[in-house]
Design an enzyme around this catalytic site. Structure first.
Site, PDB file in Angstrom:
ATOM      1  CD  GLU A   3      -6.245  -4.381  -4.557  1.00  0.00           C
ATOM      2  OE1 GLU A   3      -5.967  -5.483  -5.042  1.00  0.00           O
ATOM      3  OE2 GLU A   3      -6.039  -3.042  -4.583  1.00  0.00           O
ATOM      4  NE  ARG A   9      -6.729   8.256  -0.284  1.00  0.00           N
ATOM      5  CZ  ARG A   9      -6.466   8.514   0.949  1.00  0.00           C
ATOM      6  NH1 ARG A   9      -5.456   8.975   1.261  1.00  0.00           N
ATOM      7  NH2 ARG A   9      -7.508   8.487   1.813  1.00  0.00           N
ATOM      8  CB  CYS A  50      -2.251 -11.580   4.245  1.00  0.00           C
ATOM      9  SG  CYS A  50      -1.234 -12.928   3.832  1.00  0.00           S
ATOM     10  CG  HIS A 105      -2.770 -15.366   6.977  1.00  0.00           C
ATOM     11  ND1 HIS A 105      -3.148 -14.264   6.442  1.00  0.00           N
ATOM     12  CD2 HIS A 105      -2.896 -15.148   8.625  1.00  0.00           C
ATOM     13  CE1 HIS A 105      -3.632 -13.409   7.397  1.00  0.00           C
ATOM     14  NE2 HIS A 105      -3.786 -14.095   8.499  1.00  0.00           N
ATOM     15  CG  ASP A 163      -4.439 -11.406  10.810  1.00  0.00           C
ATOM     16  OD1 ASP A 163      -4.409 -10.637   9.453  1.00  0.00           O
ATOM     17  OD2 ASP A 163      -4.854 -12.703  10.408  1.00  0.00           O
TER      18      ASP A 163
END
Length: 219
Positions: A42, A67, A72, A111, A126
């Site tokens: 998110e 939590r 990435c 990324h 990943d």
């Protein structure tokens, strides 16, 4: 200040794992899959105008203690730190995402997958590539794997770089590629060393440039 043992225990509880996996390929696969099921991908902090911090303490606090989810640079920072605690050290790489490109476009390196060595062979891990899930893959030209959603995954070596591809039914493509069952490029990377400042730069570009998908949309 938590000890490494306490951090690992909290992470495993977050993943609903009773014990740390073994430091082998099966353990890596188990940990990465549990991570993907437990921790959402998110970008809500970006949309709220909050900075994305990718140091070890910040990633752990957000994804484990609070939590929350993340993207990435946060996800794979946490995964790398926890892999090191079970005896699987890794190093980050930087990749250019190939989804939705205009012909001839060269995207930035936004990324960060992980490279690690197990029993003398290099592997790619990943936990942070959006909605898709690619299991750990050996760094071999033509290496393939499948996942339960019907997707196929393949690594190819092309002119000194490595390309991760995804194939399968349209339903397995996260609606992020054209329909069809042929191979679709996901991201391309090389094995050049990546310094912490390189990650900071890519993270800042991705989370702050006005027209990136993470700035312009809720994920």
């Amino acid at each position: 200040m938590m000890t490494d043992r306490e951090r690992l225990a909290a992470y495993l509880e977050r993943l609903k794992l009773d014990a740390a996996p073994a430091p082998d390929v099966a353990g890596l696969t188990q940990l990465q899959m549990a991570h993907r099921y437990a921790i959402a991908f998110e970008n809500l902090d970006i949309r709220l105008g909050r900075p994305i911090r990718i140091d070890a303490d910040s990633a752990f606090d957000k994804l484990v203690t609070q939590r929350r989810g993340g993207y990435c640079f946060e996800q794979n920072r946490l995964l790398a730190d926890m892999l090191a605690l079970i005896g699987l050290p890794s190093r980050p790489l930087l990749a250019r995402v190939q989804l939705g490109l205009i012909p001839g476009e060269v995207p930035p390196r936004t990324h960060t997958p992980l490279l690690l060595e197990i029993d003398g062979e290099n592997w790619i891990a990943d936990a942070g590539f959006g909605g898709s899930f690619a299991p750990p893959l050996p760094l071999r030209d033509g290496a393939t794997a499948s996942t339960d959603d019907g997707a196929l995954h393949r690594l190819r070596k092309i002119e000194g770089q490595w390309l991760l591809e995804r194939g399968g039914t349209p339903a397995a493509m996260d609606n992020r590629a054209l329909p069809g069952e042929d191979w679709k490029p996901q991201y391309i990377f090389d094995l050049a060393p990546v310094a912490p400042i390189d990650l900071e730069l890519s993270n800042h570009w991705t989370s702050a440039r006005p027209d990136t998908r993470f700035v312009t949309g809720h994920i």
